[in-house]
Design a protein around this motif. Structure first.
Motif, mmCIF file in Angstrom:
data_model
loop_
_atom_site.group_PDB
_atom_site.id
_atom_site.type_symbol
_atom_site.label_atom_id
_atom_site.label_comp_id
_atom_site.label_asym_id
_atom_site.label_seq_id
_atom_site.Cartn_x
_atom_site.Cartn_y
_atom_site.Cartn_z
ATOM 1 N N ARG A 166 -5.616 12.384 -3.172
ATOM 2 C CA ARG A 166 -6.181 11.273 -2.841
ATOM 3 C C ARG A 166 -5.001 10.199 -2.491
ATOM 4 N N LEU A 203 0.842 -0.928 -0.016
ATOM 5 C CA LEU A 203 -0.030 0.014 0.040
ATOM 6 C C LEU A 203 0.938 1.343 0.044
ATOM 7 N N CYS A 260 -1.594 5.231 5.581
ATOM 8 C CA CYS A 260 -0.920 3.888 5.803
ATOM 9 C C CYS A 260 0.432 4.313 6.811
ATOM 10 N N ALA A 292 1.334 3.580 -3.439
ATOM 11 C CA ALA A 292 1.180 5.282 -3.370
ATOM 12 C C ALA A 292 2.290 5.958 -3.581
ATOM 13 N N ARG A 309 -3.696 8.220 1.390
ATOM 14 C CA ARG A 309 -3.353 7.039 1.294
ATOM 15 C C ARG A 309 -2.218 6.897 1.875
#
Length: 205
Positions: free
Chosen positions: A176, A152, A184, A156, A180
């Motif tokens: 966006r 993740l 995370c 990103a 993230r």
């Protein structure tokens, strides 16, 4: 004849901010590839010779670097980045994120590979070991952290950099992806505290 000034446009009528211009930076810093290669060669040699000191050094050094990065990025830098303006975030991103592209996979690989080899050598991953339950707990925690970091956080990070490389980057996409990344990183920072609890318990037993 009296001139009447036209009313100023309201905030809702103002034009939306222009998307950021295309920036010039390296997604993968070429200078850092040599350092990453040296670290991987050290890991391969340490596993091949299977000596205690090289394995402990790489495991402790990699784990310490991973812990420090996650705690600082997730609990300190994350909230700061979240309050930055879009231009400030972009400036910060182009300076930090390319380095993270190399740092995170390197420290995760060093920590997990040397840690497993060390556990195999010392027998701490055997069921007869008195700390076996704590060892299993540490495997679960670092396994989840590795999935979050490489599954993740890293995607990103790379996606933000590729978006910024476009001729006309989309601010909404950047926003966006940055959210993230920040969320995370925060989760990883909290999980690192659990790792510290487990590791200090094992070391004190």
């Amino acid at each position: 004849m009296v001139e009447v000034a036209a009313p100023a446009p309201s905030r809702s009528e103002a034009a939306p901010p222009a998307p950021p211009e295309r920036l010039d930076f390296e997604i993968v810093p070429r200078a850092g590839l040599a350092i990453t290669a040296v670290a991987m060669v050290m890991l391969i040699v340490a596993i091949a010779v299977n000596k205690l000191w090289p394995l402990e050094f790489l495991h402790v050094a990699g784990g310490a670097a991973w812990t420090i990065i996650d705690l600082f990025l997730g609990l300190v830098l994350g909230p700061i980045i979240g309050r930055m303006s879009i231009p400030a975030r972009i400036e910060f991103t182009t300076r930090l994120m390319p380095k993270m592209v190399l740092i995170m996979p390197t420290v995760v690989t060093l920590t997990l590979a040397s840690g497993w080899q060390l556990a195999t050598k010392l027998g701490t991953n055997l069921t007869v070991n008195p700390n076996h339950s704590w060892i299993v707990a540490s495997f679960i925690v670092v396994g989840v952290m590795a999935v979050l970091a490489l599954g993740l956080l890293e995607p990103a990070n790379i996606a933000v950099l590729f978006e910024l490389k476009k001729r006309r980057p989309n601010p909404e996409v950047i926003e966006r992806l940055m959210k993230r990344f920040i969320y995370c990183a925060g989760i990883l920072g909290v999980m690192q505290i659990a790792t510290l609890v487990i590791m200090t318990k094992i070391a004190s037993s």
